[in-house]
Design a protein around this motif. Structure first.
Motif, mmCIF file in Angstrom:
data_model
loop_
_atom_site.group_PDB
_atom_site.id
_atom_site.type_symbol
_atom_site.label_atom_id
_atom_site.label_comp_id
_atom_site.label_asym_id
_atom_site.label_seq_id
_atom_site.Cartn_x
_atom_site.Cartn_y
_atom_site.Cartn_z
ATOM 1 N N ALA A 23 0.841 -1.188 0.000
ATOM 2 C CA ALA A 23 0.000 0.000 0.000
ATOM 3 C C ALA A 23 0.881 1.244 0.000
ATOM 4 C CB ALA A 23 -0.895 0.003 1.235
ATOM 5 N N PRO A 24 0.484 2.265 -0.734
ATOM 6 C CA PRO A 24 1.265 3.501 -0.738
ATOM 7 C C PRO A 24 1.271 4.145 0.636
ATOM 8 C CG PRO A 24 -0.867 3.835 -1.801
ATOM 9 C CD PRO A 24 -0.718 2.359 -1.566
ATOM 10 N N ARG A 25 2.357 4.813 1.000
ATOM 11 C CA ARG A 25 2.459 5.464 2.301
ATOM 12 C C ARG A 25 1.458 6.604 2.379
ATOM 13 N NH1 ARG A 25 7.984 6.708 5.387
ATOM 14 N NH2 ARG A 25 7.692 4.476 5.675
ATOM 15 N N ASP A 26 0.798 6.714 3.526
ATOM 16 C CA ASP A 26 -0.202 7.755 3.750
ATOM 17 C C ASP A 26 0.500 9.111 3.825
ATOM 18 O OD1 ASP A 26 -2.358 9.292 4.459
ATOM 19 O OD2 ASP A 26 -3.067 7.923 6.010
ATOM 20 N N THR A 27 0.091 10.039 2.983
ATOM 21 C CA THR A 27 0.706 11.367 2.980
ATOM 22 C C THR A 27 -0.277 12.454 3.412
ATOM 23 O OG1 THR A 27 0.163 11.653 0.628
ATOM 24 C CG2 THR A 27 2.346 10.736 1.174
ATOM 25 N N ARG A 28 -1.456 12.073 3.897
ATOM 26 C CA ARG A 28 -2.404 13.080 4.368
ATOM 27 C C ARG A 28 -1.836 13.825 5.578
ATOM 28 N NH1 ARG A 28 -7.331 9.720 6.162
ATOM 29 N NH2 ARG A 28 -5.611 8.299 6.682
ATOM 30 N N PRO A 29 -2.198 15.118 5.728
ATOM 31 C CA PRO A 29 -1.775 15.823 6.939
ATOM 32 C C PRO A 29 -2.353 15.158 8.182
ATOM 33 C CG PRO A 29 -2.583 17.364 5.283
ATOM 34 C CD PRO A 29 -2.923 15.986 4.798
ATOM 35 N N ILE A 30 -1.593 15.175 9.265
ATOM 36 C CA ILE A 30 -2.049 14.650 10.545
ATOM 37 C C ILE A 30 -2.705 15.791 11.325
ATOM 38 C CG2 ILE A 30 -1.320 13.706 12.775
ATOM 39 C CD1 ILE A 30 0.978 12.315 11.276
ATOM 40 N N ARG A 31 -3.896 15.552 11.826
ATOM 41 C CA ARG A 31 -4.565 16.521 12.700
ATOM 42 C C ARG A 31 -4.217 16.169 14.137
ATOM 43 N NH1 ARG A 31 -10.953 16.562 13.971
ATOM 44 N NH2 ARG A 31 -10.437 14.354 13.946
ATOM 45 N N TRP A 32 -3.701 17.153 14.887
ATOM 46 C CA TRP A 32 -3.274 16.913 16.270
ATOM 47 C C TRP A 32 -4.135 17.774 17.192
ATOM 48 C CZ3 TRP A 32 2.383 15.509 17.526
ATOM 49 C CH2 TRP A 32 2.510 15.200 18.886
ATOM 50 N N LEU A 33 -4.968 17.133 18.004
ATOM 51 C CA LEU A 33 -5.919 17.825 18.860
ATOM 52 C C LEU A 33 -5.301 18.157 20.216
ATOM 53 C CD1 LEU A 33 -9.025 15.550 18.133
ATOM 54 C CD2 LEU A 33 -8.516 17.777 17.123
ATOM 55 N N VAL A 34 -5.520 19.387 20.665
ATOM 56 C CA VAL A 34 -5.048 19.848 21.975
ATOM 57 C C VAL A 34 -6.233 20.437 22.726
ATOM 58 C CG1 VAL A 34 -3.462 21.354 23.223
ATOM 59 C CG2 VAL A 34 -2.764 20.355 21.044
ATOM 60 N N GLY A 35 -6.464 19.961 23.942
ATOM 61 C CA GLY A 35 -7.642 20.377 24.702
ATOM 62 C C GLY A 35 -7.467 21.633 25.520
ATOM 63 N N LEU A 36 -6.448 22.441 25.213
ATOM 64 C CA LEU A 36 -6.191 23.695 25.914
ATOM 65 C C LEU A 36 -5.978 24.802 24.892
ATOM 66 C CD1 LEU A 36 -3.819 22.343 28.687
ATOM 67 C CD2 LEU A 36 -6.155 23.139 29.008
ATOM 68 N N PRO A 37 -6.082 26.063 25.313
ATOM 69 C CA PRO A 37 -5.975 27.156 24.342
ATOM 70 C C PRO A 37 -4.585 27.283 23.722
ATOM 71 C CG PRO A 37 -6.973 27.907 26.404
ATOM 72 C CD PRO A 37 -6.426 26.546 26.666
ATOM 73 N N ALA A 38 -4.535 27.918 22.554
ATOM 74 C CA ALA A 38 -3.257 28.248 21.932
ATOM 75 C C ALA A 38 -2.464 29.158 22.865
ATOM 76 C CB ALA A 38 -3.498 28.947 20.601
ATOM 77 N N GLY A 39 -1.174 28.882 22.989
ATOM 78 C CA GLY A 39 -0.324 29.669 23.879
ATOM 79 C C GLY A 39 -0.163 29.077 25.262
ATOM 80 N N SER A 40 -0.978 28.079 25.620
ATOM 81 C CA SER A 40 -0.807 27.396 26.902
ATOM 82 C C SER A 40 0.457 26.540 26.841
ATOM 83 C CB SER A 40 -2.020 26.521 27.212
ATOM 84 O OG SER A 40 -2.161 25.503 26.232
ATOM 85 N N GLY A 41 0.969 26.133 28.012
ATOM 86 C CA GLY A 41 2.176 25.317 28.040
ATOM 87 C C GLY A 41 2.062 24.048 27.210
ATOM 88 N N PRO A 42 1.032 23.217 27.431
ATOM 89 C CA PRO A 42 0.895 22.003 26.619
ATOM 90 C C PRO A 42 0.771 22.286 25.130
ATOM 91 C CG PRO A 42 -0.415 21.808 28.598
ATOM 92 C CD PRO A 42 0.087 23.221 28.564
ATOM 93 N N ASP A 43 0.111 23.384 24.765
ATOM 94 C CA ASP A 43 -0.007 23.738 23.350
ATOM 95 C C ASP A 43 1.363 24.061 22.767
ATOM 96 O OD1 ASP A 43 -1.495 24.877 20.881
ATOM 97 O OD2 ASP A 43 -0.300 26.573 21.584
ATOM 98 N N MET A 44 2.149 24.872 23.465
ATOM 99 C CA MET A 44 3.468 25.241 22.951
ATOM 100 C C MET A 44 4.373 24.017 22.816
ATOM 101 S SD MET A 44 4.397 28.910 24.722
ATOM 102 C CE MET A 44 4.059 28.426 26.421
ATOM 103 N N LEU A 45 4.333 23.130 23.789
ATOM 104 C CA LEU A 45 5.168 21.929 23.736
ATOM 105 C C LEU A 45 4.717 21.005 22.608
ATOM 106 C CD1 LEU A 45 5.424 21.224 27.552
ATOM 107 C CD2 LEU A 45 7.190 22.183 26.093
ATOM 108 N N THR A 46 3.399 20.880 22.433
ATOM 109 C CA THR A 46 2.881 20.054 21.346
ATOM 110 C C THR A 46 3.365 20.574 19.999
ATOM 111 O OG1 THR A 46 0.897 19.413 22.579
ATOM 112 C CG2 THR A 46 0.779 19.280 20.182
#
Length: 321
Positions: A23-46
């Motif tokens: 099977a051909p390698r999947d080249t679709r973009p990966i969606r990465w969900l973060v349950g905190l606002p942009a700019g929060s610590g976990p968001d920045m690290l992600t």
């Protein structure tokens, strides 16, 4: 010529099944969900980790913030996604090890609906007090709390988050109580601590560092098992109460049922990214301790903390809708 033509047809017939199996390698973009606002610590690290993982996985990664309900909204969306490697999520300690003990309906089952892949960072907490509190050490803090005629007001960055439960655990160890005031995030709690509207706050290093550096609050102890460079001179609570450890950690997760080869590939990519000396340094600059635990260690951590926090929630009697 006829013999050559027949040989070519036969060779193509033999090769066709083998090609069909690859099977051909999947080249679709990966969606990465973060349950905190942009700019929060976990968001920045992600976002820092996603930037390194993208070339290793050969796919673009798009970080999507879905804050709300203590991370439950993003976690529910991750649980509903197809287990095909096109959706990842930042698993929060509260989401997978605490919230099921606090909320009646999460919309997902933390033990059933995710594929844990790798822990990648932790945020130690700091016990902070307003400068008016006459305590310099944890022993002095315990004496002060127990001598008060009324429980002090203790701020939290949100009901049910790790720092809230850490404060409740510490008060249990001390043999005292505090009156919790829950805010919509650490910055609001920090403002009221500085203003003296609350006298006690357990908060994560990223938001606590500026308050400490400015002398706007006094640090008493940290919630990691060992002292940390981001809070120099502060002893761990565990030095007085052995085994005390309360970390707000984050991990890479995927929907349940992710095929083993995909899970192994993402796990290896996280380990490779975290082995780069530059990335851990950037994590520490934000106030986080980097890690790359792998799937087995992450699953064991989730199980252990689910049991520990669940017992504390029941013992202390913390309830949320």
């Amino acid at each position: 010529m006829r013999r050559l033509l027949l040989a070519a047809i036969a060779a193509a017939a033999i090769a066709a099944p083998a090609a069909a199996q690859e099977a051909p390698r999947d080249t679709r973009p990966i969606r990465w969900l973060v349950g905190l606002p942009a700019g929060s610590g976990p968001d920045m690290l992600t976002r820092l980790l996603a930037e390194r993982l993208s070339p290793l996985l050969g796919r673009a990664i798009v970080v999507e913030n879905r804050p709300g309900a203590a991370g439950n909204l993003a976690a529910a969306a991750l649980a509903r996604a197809a287990p095909d490697g096109a959706t990842l999520g930042t698993l929060l300690a509260a989401t997978v090890a605490i919230n099921r003990h606090l909320y009646r309906d999460l919309g997902f089952d933390p033990a059933r609906d995710f594929t844990p892949i790798s822990h990648f960072a932790s945020f130690p907490g700091v016990l902070l007090v307003h400068p008016s509190v006459p305590a310099e050490t944890l022993a002095g803090f315990a004496d002060w709390v127990r001598a008060l005629p009324q429980p002090p007001l203790c701020g939290t960055g949100g009901a049910g988050v790790v720092p809230h439960l850490a404060a409740a655990w510490l008060m249990r160890e001390i043999g005292a109580r505090c009156e919790f005031v829950h805010y919509r995030g650490s910055p609001e709690a920090q403002r009221d601590l500085i203003a003296g509207r609350v006298l006690v706050l357990v908060d994560g290093i990223p938001t606590a560092r500026a308050t400490l550096a400015g002398g706007l609050a006094r640090g008493i102890a940290v919630t990691s098992l060992q002292p940390i460079a981001q809070a120099p001179g502060l002893p761990p609570v565990a030095a007085t109460y052995p085994g005390f450890e309360a970390l707000s950690w984050i991990a890479v997760g995927a929907p349940a049922g992710l095929p083993e080869p995909l899970a192994a590939r993402i796990e290896a990519a996280v380990a490779e990214a975290m082995a780069d000396s530059d990335l851990p340094a950037r994590f520490r600059a934000i106030g986080a301790e980097p890690a790359a635990s792998g799937r087995a260690a992450l699953a064991a951590r989730i199980a252990a903390e689910d049991a520990r926090w669940g017992a504390l929630v029941r013992e202390v009697g913390i309830t949320l809708e």
